[in-house]
Write a protein that holds these residues in place. Structure first.
Motif, mmCIF file in Angstrom:
data_model
loop_
_atom_site.group_PDB
_atom_site.id
_atom_site.type_symbol
_atom_site.label_atom_id
_atom_site.label_comp_id
_atom_site.label_asym_id
_atom_site.label_seq_id
_atom_site.Cartn_x
_atom_site.Cartn_y
_atom_site.Cartn_z
ATOM 1 N N ARG A 43 0.836 -1.204 0.000
ATOM 2 C CA ARG A 43 0.000 0.000 0.000
ATOM 3 C C ARG A 43 0.870 1.253 0.000
ATOM 4 O O ARG A 43 0.606 2.207 -0.733
ATOM 5 N N LEU A 44 1.907 1.252 0.822
ATOM 6 C CA LEU A 44 2.806 2.406 0.895
ATOM 7 C C LEU A 44 3.511 2.629 -0.439
ATOM 8 O O LEU A 44 3.665 3.775 -0.894
ATOM 9 N N ALA A 45 3.934 1.542 -1.085
ATOM 10 C CA ALA A 45 4.602 1.658 -2.396
ATOM 11 C C ALA A 45 3.642 2.231 -3.434
ATOM 12 O O ALA A 45 4.024 3.102 -4.232
ATOM 13 N N LEU A 46 2.399 1.763 -3.417
ATOM 14 C CA LEU A 46 1.405 2.247 -4.377
ATOM 15 C C LEU A 46 1.116 3.723 -4.154
ATOM 16 O O LEU A 46 1.038 4.509 -5.113
ATOM 17 N N CYS A 47 0.956 4.113 -2.883
ATOM 18 C CA CYS A 47 0.728 5.527 -2.560
ATOM 19 C C CYS A 47 1.919 6.375 -3.002
ATOM 20 O O CYS A 47 1.741 7.478 -3.544
ATOM 21 N N SER A 48 3.119 5.878 -2.781
ATOM 22 C CA SER A 48 4.326 6.630 -3.131
ATOM 23 C C SER A 48 4.434 6.822 -4.636
ATOM 24 O O SER A 48 4.778 7.913 -5.123
ATOM 25 N N VAL A 49 4.135 5.773 -5.407
ATOM 26 C CA VAL A 49 4.180 5.878 -6.867
ATOM 27 C C VAL A 49 3.132 6.880 -7.353
ATOM 28 O O VAL A 49 3.407 7.730 -8.219
ATOM 29 N N ALA A 50 1.923 6.794 -6.799
ATOM 30 C CA ALA A 50 0.851 7.717 -7.194
ATOM 31 C C ALA A 50 1.220 9.157 -6.851
ATOM 32 O O ALA A 50 1.008 10.077 -7.656
ATOM 33 N N LEU A 51 1.789 9.366 -5.658
ATOM 34 C CA LEU A 51 2.197 10.711 -5.263
ATOM 35 C C LEU A 51 3.343 11.214 -6.141
ATOM 36 O O LEU A 51 3.399 12.407 -6.476
ATOM 37 N N GLY A 52 4.256 10.323 -6.498
ATOM 38 C CA GLY A 52 5.338 10.712 -7.395
ATOM 39 C C GLY A 52 4.804 11.165 -8.746
ATOM 40 O O GLY A 52 5.267 12.171 -9.315
ATOM 41 N N PHE A 53 3.816 10.443 -9.269
ATOM 42 C CA PHE A 53 3.220 10.803 -10.554
ATOM 43 C C PHE A 53 2.477 12.140 -10.451
ATOM 44 O O PHE A 53 2.637 13.014 -11.320
ATOM 45 N N LEU A 54 1.683 12.310 -9.390
ATOM 46 C CA LEU A 54 0.959 13.571 -9.208
ATOM 47 C C LEU A 54 1.926 14.723 -8.978
ATOM 48 O O LEU A 54 1.688 15.848 -9.425
ATOM 49 N N GLY A 55 3.032 14.442 -8.267
ATOM 50 C CA GLY A 55 4.054 15.468 -8.070
ATOM 51 C C GLY A 55 4.697 15.869 -9.382
ATOM 52 O O GLY A 55 4.983 17.058 -9.616
ATOM 53 N N TYR A 56 4.928 14.900 -10.252
ATOM 54 C CA TYR A 56 5.498 15.189 -11.579
ATOM 55 C C TYR A 56 4.548 16.077 -12.380
ATOM 56 O O TYR A 56 4.983 17.051 -13.021
ATOM 57 N N LEU A 57 3.249 15.750 -12.340
ATOM 58 C CA LEU A 57 2.264 16.572 -13.056
ATOM 59 C C LEU A 57 2.239 17.993 -12.486
ATOM 60 O O LEU A 57 2.136 18.972 -13.242
ATOM 61 N N VAL A 59 4.713 19.651 -10.855
ATOM 62 C CA VAL A 59 5.924 20.384 -11.239
ATOM 63 C C VAL A 59 5.868 20.768 -12.715
ATOM 64 O O VAL A 59 6.249 21.887 -13.107
ATOM 65 N N SER A 60 5.371 19.855 -13.548
ATOM 66 C CA SER A 60 5.289 20.120 -14.986
ATOM 67 C C SER A 60 4.297 21.236 -15.301
ATOM 68 O O SER A 60 4.429 21.922 -16.320
ATOM 69 N N ALA A 61 3.308 21.408 -14.418
ATOM 70 C CA ALA A 61 2.261 22.408 -14.665
ATOM 71 C C ALA A 61 2.659 23.802 -14.206
ATOM 72 O O ALA A 61 1.913 24.765 -14.457
ATOM 73 N N MET A 62 3.798 23.940 -13.548
ATOM 74 C CA MET A 62 4.214 25.263 -13.069
ATOM 75 C C MET A 62 4.347 26.234 -14.237
ATOM 76 O O MET A 62 4.955 25.928 -15.256
ATOM 77 N N GLY A 63 3.737 27.393 -14.069
ATOM 78 C CA GLY A 63 3.779 28.404 -15.111
ATOM 79 C C GLY A 63 2.688 28.266 -16.155
ATOM 80 O O GLY A 63 2.608 29.084 -17.072
ATOM 81 N N SER A 64 1.851 27.242 -16.010
ATOM 82 C CA SER A 64 0.761 27.041 -16.965
ATOM 83 C C SER A 64 -0.579 27.266 -16.275
ATOM 84 O O SER A 64 -0.662 27.412 -15.057
ATOM 85 N N ARG A 65 -1.655 27.235 -17.058
ATOM 86 C CA ARG A 65 -2.998 27.416 -16.495
ATOM 87 C C ARG A 65 -3.450 26.219 -15.676
ATOM 88 O O ARG A 65 -4.460 26.277 -14.976
ATOM 89 N N TRP A 66 -2.711 25.103 -15.778
ATOM 90 C CA TRP A 66 -3.055 23.892 -15.027
ATOM 91 C C TRP A 66 -2.376 23.856 -13.665
ATOM 92 O O TRP A 66 -2.540 22.884 -12.926
#
Length: 326
Positions: A43-57, A59-66
């Motif tokens: 469960r912790l690994a799954l949460c960590s992967v999901a948070l990593g993906f959401l964190g990537y989105l 960071v990638s959205a910085m400076g955009s309307r998203w």
């Protein structure tokens, strides 16, 4: 968190009171209480992967309307996960290995923002005296609750101000009568030490960021936490706000939410909150099985929007009746 004045306390049972009709046979309960390392680590690994993906989105959205939607999504998920895992580890039931449970407890409590001993003992008092005024150490409001208090809670202002105040006072060795009532005296010096350690870590992180001229911690932790905490506090508030006070029947003082597999991944199955209060030694991953055994004797669970609506509807009814009486 802020507690009620002792002079307003209502007599409380000494420990959770069993409900005969919800009793489980010893064999079933023993099976439900069986702990594991593998299940929570997955469960912790799954949460960590999901948070990593959401964190990537995010960071990638910085400076955009998203940016704002990405910040809200990442921050909410992060805050809910850290709060829920810290809560579960405070019970010592997440992992079979004690050292693993304590390590994750320290890490998540540091990120959540509550010193570990205060979190553990105040939460134990909450379970022992659920919704008993003057005894439940995690009732954050004086009664009756007004709209201003609720708005301060849901915005995060009340929680953060209480957290900072408690941490600072405990680092100085100053404890309220309420804190002394639920904390073993021999643990108070350790609480002082831990509070000072938390402050040193927070201050050290800020100093390192300042020295290197980086705002990484601001963007990857502080800002997402502030943005996400209202969602976490909404889930925390749904558990007991506007439920019955001073009753030994946990079905009347506690609220369960309608299970949602995606939310429960990050909420660590705390949607089954009545079940958790009835049997707090049952690990999070066994709560759905527990629910299946007793759900026909429990109130119908609500969705999070319905539960939050019930909180404010309860406040409105109470205020209306008080106004009519006046």
């Amino acid at each position: 968190m802020q507690t009620h004045p002792l002079e307003h306390a209502v007599a409380s049972p000494v420990g959770p009171m069993p409900i005969a009709e919800l009793g489980l046979d010893r064999k079933s309960l023993k099976e439900l209480m069986r702990r594991s390392n593998a299940v929570p680590l997955r469960r912790l690994a799954l949460c960590s992967v999901a948070l990593g993906f959401l964190g990537y989105l995010y960071v990638s959205a910085m400076g955009s309307r998203w940016f704002l939607p990405a910040l809200f999504l990442f921050g909410s998920t992060l805050s809910l996960t850290v709060y829920s895992l810290s809560h579960e580890c405070s019970h010592g039931t997440v992992f079979r290995s004690r050292w693993l449970n304590e390590t994750i407890f320290w890490a998540t409590s540091l990120l959540f923002g509550q010193e570990v001993l205060y979190r553990r003992y105040s939460h134990a008092a909450h379970h022992t005296h659920t919704m008993f005024v003057g005894h439940d150490a995690q009732l954050p409001f004086a009664q009756p609750v007004g709209l201003k208090a609720y708005l301060l809670w849901y915005s995060g202002v009340l929680y953060h101000s209480q957290f900072l105040r408690v941490l600072f006072l405990h680092s100085l060795g100053r404890f309220s009568d309420k804190t002394r009532s639920f904390t073993p005296p021999e643990e108070l010096p350790r609480m002082v030490r831990n509070s000072r350690l938390f402050i040193v870590i927070y201050a050290g992180a800020a100093a390192v960021s300042w020295y290197f001229g980086t705002s990484v911690l601001l963007w990857i932790w502080l800002l997402p936490k502030l943005a996400g905490d209202p969602v976490m506090l909404t889930y925390a508030g749904s558990q007991h706000f506007e439920k019955e006070e001073n009753t030994i029947d946990l079905r009347r003082s506690t609220r369960s939410l309608r299970p949602n597999r995606l939310i429960d991944l990050f909420y660590w199955n705390m949607s089954f909150h009545i079940e958790h209060h009835l049997y707090p030694t049952v690990p999070f991953f066994a709560l759905p099985k527990l629910n299946a055994l007793i759900k026909d004797r429990l109130p119908e669970p609500e969705g999070i929007l319905s539960a939050t609506g019930s909180v404010f509807h309860g406040w409105w009814l109470r205020s209306f009746r008080q106004h009519a009486a006046d």
